[in-house]
Design a protein around this motif. Structure first.
Motif, mmCIF file in Angstrom:
data_model
loop_
_atom_site.group_PDB
_atom_site.id
_atom_site.type_symbol
_atom_site.label_atom_id
_atom_site.label_comp_id
_atom_site.label_asym_id
_atom_site.label_seq_id
_atom_site.Cartn_x
_atom_site.Cartn_y
_atom_site.Cartn_z
ATOM 1 N N LEU A 1 90.732 86.150 30.985
ATOM 2 C CA LEU A 1 89.734 86.960 30.850
ATOM 3 C C LEU A 1 90.484 88.215 31.858
ATOM 4 O O LEU A 1 89.958 89.288 31.499
ATOM 5 N N GLU B 1 90.741 92.263 30.991
ATOM 6 C CA GLU B 1 90.177 93.336 31.598
ATOM 7 C C GLU B 1 91.480 94.168 32.190
ATOM 8 O O GLU B 1 91.314 95.508 32.297
ATOM 9 N N THR C 1 76.184 92.176 33.671
ATOM 10 C CA THR C 1 75.368 91.143 32.805
ATOM 11 C C THR C 1 75.033 91.717 31.443
ATOM 12 O O THR C 1 74.995 93.207 31.255
ATOM 13 N N ARG C 2 75.329 90.925 30.294
ATOM 14 C CA ARG C 2 74.779 91.349 29.121
ATOM 15 C C ARG C 2 73.776 90.430 28.531
ATOM 16 O O ARG C 2 73.958 89.214 28.559
ATOM 17 N N PHE D 1 74.089 86.746 29.720
ATOM 18 C CA PHE D 1 75.420 86.589 29.859
ATOM 19 C C PHE D 1 75.905 87.323 31.066
ATOM 20 O O PHE D 1 75.760 88.313 31.331
ATOM 21 N N VAL E 1 79.406 88.523 32.726
ATOM 22 C CA VAL E 1 80.568 88.780 32.087
ATOM 23 C C VAL E 1 81.492 89.699 33.381
ATOM 24 O O VAL E 1 80.836 90.248 34.244
ATOM 25 N N GLN F 1 83.665 93.019 33.441
ATOM 26 C CA GLN F 1 83.819 93.844 32.820
ATOM 27 C C GLN F 1 84.745 95.252 33.400
ATOM 28 O O GLN F 1 84.591 95.094 34.877
ATOM 29 N N PRO G 1 87.110 83.865 22.845
ATOM 30 C CA PRO G 1 86.432 84.796 23.262
ATOM 31 C C PRO G 1 85.944 86.034 22.111
ATOM 32 O O PRO G 1 85.195 86.825 22.160
ATOM 33 N N THR H 1 79.777 95.429 23.708
ATOM 34 C CA THR H 1 81.253 94.730 23.752
ATOM 35 C C THR H 1 82.115 95.721 23.410
ATOM 36 O O THR H 1 81.737 97.031 23.142
ATOM 37 N N TRP I 1 74.255 85.767 38.620
ATOM 38 C CA TRP I 1 73.832 86.628 37.422
ATOM 39 C C TRP I 1 72.916 87.326 37.972
ATOM 40 O O TRP I 1 72.646 88.830 37.819
#
Length: 401
Positions: A165, A169, A189-190, A193, A195, A197, A254, A265, A381
């Motif tokens: 991960l 990134e 957050t998505r 989820f 994440v 980023q 992923p 995404t 989260w």
């Protein structure tokens, strides 16, 4: 009636621009804020940047185009965007730009990431792995169970997952930084989820090939790691082969998530760029709300927001709005029907074990670990979601990969 202050001359911050059809994309690289302006707006920026006053700029534009542009209003909009450094010799107070991640990494340090040879090498590596098909490497789930000790499997999976991960990134960051964008890595957050980023706002000012490289860099890293691990596994044996085979699968896990373009995404930004849309997600959400109001309350509410968009954007936005609604609904159904019940069951069981005197020390330790781990993820989260809501979004901001 409030009287608008008179502005004569302004000094602009360092701005970058590129043509985009009949318009120009103009932005400030330091903050990642950018807007689309017509040709006359770009000309006004050039004249103001050359030191002409607002009155002189308006007169010059009228002579050149025949249109009477309210340059004072235009400058006020530039001030709100943070594009203006000084007005009549007085500094415009602005918050400091967000601090980039790894600020010591300069564009010249990572310029090589934009080389067209790099994707060719990744493609060659992946093709070689597919052709050779190393012995002992399979995409079956059993490949992940490389050891009979479950704790070792979980520890290796967690360590590899976080390392992959971070590499993913960092690839976004390096390619964006190579174009001069001060990218930064943060949590986001998505939907449900949590994440990691990379904010690469401002990449829209770069040439298309560089934009695509930045969007797809993370996926390229995952594919390269998977292919390299597969080839290495073919040359190893024993435990090393099994671990490398597991890494091959872990690096690919992923990638299916990237297909969920309604979650913005990496592939969402590719799609937005290819469809030449300014804000595919924002416009798609606005159209979905309009369609819902029209269905539930016919004749009420504002008109179709997509009507103001060019024809090619309007078509893309309407199709994307369907993906957005269906995908979001499915994710929320899965959250309500699977994820939340499972998490609540684990949390309740853990709480009972901690409170009950009949449970062993090992059971209580396991319960405490569940509460700390699972509860911590949900708290993180919620905190990340709230910070994102408070921060809001700048006009035409790029978003994050």
């Amino acid at each position: 009636m409030r009287r608008r202050p008179t502005m004569s001359r302004v000094r602009l911050h360092e701005l970058a621009a590129r043509p985009d059809g009949a318009e120009w994309i103009v932005g400030r690289p330091a903050t990642g804020t950018f807007v689309a302006v017509p040709e006359v707006g770009k000309r006004a920026l050039d004249l103001l940047g050359a030191g002409l006053s607002t009155t002189e700029t308006a007169r010059r534009l009228e002579d050149e185009t025949g249109h009477d542009l309210d340059v004072a209003d235009f400058v006020e909009a530039l001030v709100e965007l943070g594009f203006v450094a000084e007005v009549d010799g007085r500094a415009v107070p602005l918050p400091d730009p967000p601090r980039p991640t790894l600020p010591r990494v300069r564009p010249e340090h990572v310029r090589w990431t934009l080389s067209p040879l790099l994707p060719a090498l990744v493609a060659a590596l992946v093709t070689t792995a597919l052709v050779i098909r190393p012995e002992g490497v399979s995409l079956a789930y059993r490949t992940l169970l490389w050891s009979e000790h479950g704790s070792l499997v979980l520890a290796f999976g967690a360590a590899s997952g976080w390392a992959l991960l971070l590499l993913h990134e960092l690839a976004h960051l390096a390619t964006a930084r190579a174009t001069g964008v001060p990218a930064r890595i943060r949590l986001g957050t998505r939907l449900q989820f949590l994440v990691m980023q990379t904010d690469i706002s401002g990449i829209e000012l770069a040439p298309r090939r560089h934009r695509m490289t930045a969007y797809l860099a993370g996926i390229g890293v995952n594919l390269a790691v998977s292919a390299a691990a597969a080839l290495a596994a073919g040359a190893a044996d024993g435990t090393a082969r099994r671990m490398l085979a597991a890494l091959t699968v872990l690096a690919l896990l992923p990638l299916p998530f990237q297909l969920l373009v309604f979650l913005r995404t990496d592939l969402y930004f590719v799609l937005q760029d290819l469809t030449r849309c300014r804000d595919l997600y924002g416009d798609g959400r606005a159209y979905a709300r309009y369609a819902a109001r029209r269905l539930l309350c016919p004749g009420r509410g504002a008109g179709d927001p997509s009507r103001a968009l060019p024809a090619h954007e309007r078509r893309a936005v309407r199709v994307y709005s369907v993906l957005l609604v269906v995908g979001t609904a499915l994710c929320l159904v899965f959250l309500a029907g699977v994820t939340l019940p499972a998490d609540l069951a684990l949390l309740v069981r853990a709480a009972r074990r901690l409170c009950g005197a009949e449970h062993t020390a090992a059971q209580r330790l396991d319960a405490a670990a569940v509460l700390v781990t699972l509860g911590g993820v949900h708290v993180l989260w919620a905190r990340t979601w709230w910070r994102g809501r408070r921060a809001g979004r700048a006009p035409l901001r790029a978003g994050s990969c």
